[in-house]
Scaffold this motif. Structure first.
Motif, PDB file in Angstrom:
ATOM      1  N   GLN A  95      55.598  -1.820  14.718  1.00 16.73           N
ATOM      2  CA  GLN A  95      56.690  -2.787  14.622  1.00 16.73           C
ATOM      3  C   GLN A  95      57.126  -3.321  15.982  1.00 16.73           C
ATOM      4  N   TYR A  96      57.018  -2.473  16.996  1.00 15.75           N
ATOM      5  CA  TYR A  96      57.457  -2.846  18.351  1.00 15.75           C
ATOM      6  C   TYR A  96      56.356  -2.486  19.352  1.00 15.75           C
ATOM      7  N   PRO A  97      55.300  -3.301  19.440  1.00 15.38           N
ATOM      8  CA  PRO A  97      54.155  -2.966  20.299  1.00 15.38           C
ATOM      9  C   PRO A  97      54.503  -2.733  21.765  1.00 15.38           C
ATOM     10  N   ASN A  98      55.570  -3.342  22.257  1.00 11.53           N
ATOM     11  CA  ASN A  98      55.939  -3.154  23.666  1.00 11.53           C
ATOM     12  C   ASN A  98      56.382  -1.721  23.960  1.00 11.53           C
ATOM     13  N   VAL A  99      56.781  -0.962  22.937  1.00  8.21           N
ATOM     14  CA  VAL A  99      57.187   0.435  23.128  1.00  8.21           C
ATOM     15  C   VAL A  99      56.023   1.239  23.691  1.00  8.21           C
ATOM     16  N   LEU A 100      54.828   1.037  23.154  1.00  3.83           N
ATOM     17  CA  LEU A 100      53.649   1.766  23.624  1.00  3.83           C
ATOM     18  C   LEU A 100      53.383   1.467  25.095  1.00  3.83           C
ATOM     19  N   GLY A 101      53.497   0.221  25.487  1.00  4.78           N
ATOM     20  CA  GLY A 101      53.285  -0.154  26.887  1.00  4.78           C
ATOM     21  C   GLY A 101      54.285   0.518  27.818  1.00  4.78           C
ATOM     22  N   LYS A 102      55.540   0.576  27.406  1.00  9.15           N
ATOM     23  CA  LYS A 102      56.575   1.220  28.230  1.00  9.15           C
ATOM     24  C   LYS A 102      56.310   2.713  28.376  1.00  9.15           C
ATOM     25  N   ILE A 103      55.912   3.356  27.294  1.00  4.38           N
ATOM     26  CA  ILE A 103      55.636   4.794  27.358  1.00  4.38           C
ATOM     27  C   ILE A 103      54.380   5.057  28.189  1.00  4.38           C
ATOM     28  N   LYS A 104      53.373   4.201  28.075  1.00  4.94           N
ATOM     29  CA  LYS A 104      52.165   4.361  28.898  1.00  4.94           C
ATOM     30  C   LYS A 104      52.506   4.241  30.378  1.00  4.94           C
ATOM     31  N   GLU A 105      53.429   3.366  30.719  1.00  8.59           N
ATOM     32  CA  GLU A 105      53.872   3.245  32.114  1.00  8.59           C
ATOM     33  C   GLU A 105      54.479   4.559  32.592  1.00  8.59           C
ATOM     34  N   LYS A 106      55.311   5.176  31.745  1.00 14.51           N
ATOM     35  CA  LYS A 106      55.924   6.468  32.092  1.00 14.51           C
ATOM     36  C   LYS A 106      54.864   7.542  32.284  1.00 14.51           C
ATOM     37  N   VAL A 107      53.859   7.556  31.404  1.00 10.58           N
ATOM     38  CA  VAL A 107      52.782   8.547  31.497  1.00 10.58           C
ATOM     39  C   VAL A 107      52.030   8.381  32.811  1.00 10.58           C
ATOM     40  N   GLU A 108      51.693   7.161  33.167  1.00 12.81           N
ATOM     41  CA  GLU A 108      50.979   6.910  34.422  1.00 12.81           C
ATOM     42  C   GLU A 108      51.826   7.325  35.625  1.00 12.81           C
ATOM     43  N   GLU A 109      53.115   7.076  35.551  1.00 13.55           N
ATOM     44  CA  GLU A 109      54.029   7.481  36.623  1.00 13.55           C
ATOM     45  C   GLU A 109      54.029   9.003  36.772  1.00 13.55           C
ATOM     46  N   ARG A 110      54.066   9.718  35.659  1.00 12.99           N
ATOM     47  CA  ARG A 110      54.055  11.190  35.718  1.00 12.99           C
ATOM     48  C   ARG A 110      52.725  11.723  36.238  1.00 12.99           C
ATOM     49  N   LYS A 111      51.636  11.094  35.856  1.00 11.69           N
ATOM     50  CA  LYS A 111      50.322  11.546  36.310  1.00 11.69           C
ATOM     51  C   LYS A 111      50.207  11.443  37.830  1.00 11.69           C
ATOM     52  N   ARG A 112      50.857  10.460  38.412  1.00 11.19           N
ATOM     53  CA  ARG A 112      50.829  10.310  39.875  1.00 11.19           C
ATOM     54  C   ARG A 112      51.542  11.463  40.567  1.00 11.19           C
ATOM     55  N   PHE A 113      52.528  12.061  39.901  1.00  9.58           N
ATOM     56  CA  PHE A 113      53.306  13.131  40.504  1.00  9.58           C
ATOM     57  C   PHE A 113      52.805  14.528  40.122  1.00  9.58           C
ATOM     58  N   ASN A 114      51.831  14.620  39.239  1.00  9.67           N
ATOM     59  CA  ASN A 114      51.287  15.928  38.820  1.00  9.67           C
ATOM     60  C   ASN A 114      50.086  16.306  39.623  1.00  9.67           C
TER      61      ASN A 114
END
Length: 114
Positions: A95-114
């Motif tokens: 219903q809200y495809p932009n939600v997936l993009g926002k969460i993927k951004e968060k995941v990529e941000e966390r991967k940089r710090f792990n």
């Protein structure tokens, strides 16, 4: 179904695990109240403490399929969590495809710090 109705709520007592590394990932969690600890592989060392409004567990479901948990999460103090199941997450994303993009951004941000 409205956005908020997609969530269930869970109470996790202090020092109890929300989930352990290696478990099947089928939910995303949002901290409503309390604090949670991201545990290192030794299950003793706290890598980071998550506070109210933090999101966790998303890395395990970002591909819209169940994955496995990469770290254990433990209640640092009593936790109130809003829980979004993988199925409800899929519905939300449809219903809200932009939600997936926002969460993927968060995941990529966390991967940089792990």
């Amino acid at each position: 179904m409205s956005f908020i109705r997609r969530f269930t709520f869970s109470l996790v007592p202090e020092k109890e695990y929300v989930f352990k590394k290696g478990e099947i990932a089928e939910e995303i969690f949002f901290i409503v109240d309390g604090k949670a600890s991201v545990m290192d592989d030794d299950e003793v060392t706290v890598l980071v403490t998550l506070e109210q409004s933090a999101i966790f567990g998303e890395m395990g479901v970002i591909d819209l399929n169940p994955g496995t948990r990469s770290k254990s999460i433990k209640a640092f103090q009593d936790l109130t969590l809003a829980v979004l199941t993988l199925e409800n997450f899929k519905d939300l994303v449809s219903q809200y495809p932009n939600v997936l993009g926002k969460i993927k951004e968060k995941v990529e941000e966390r991967k940089r710090f792990n």
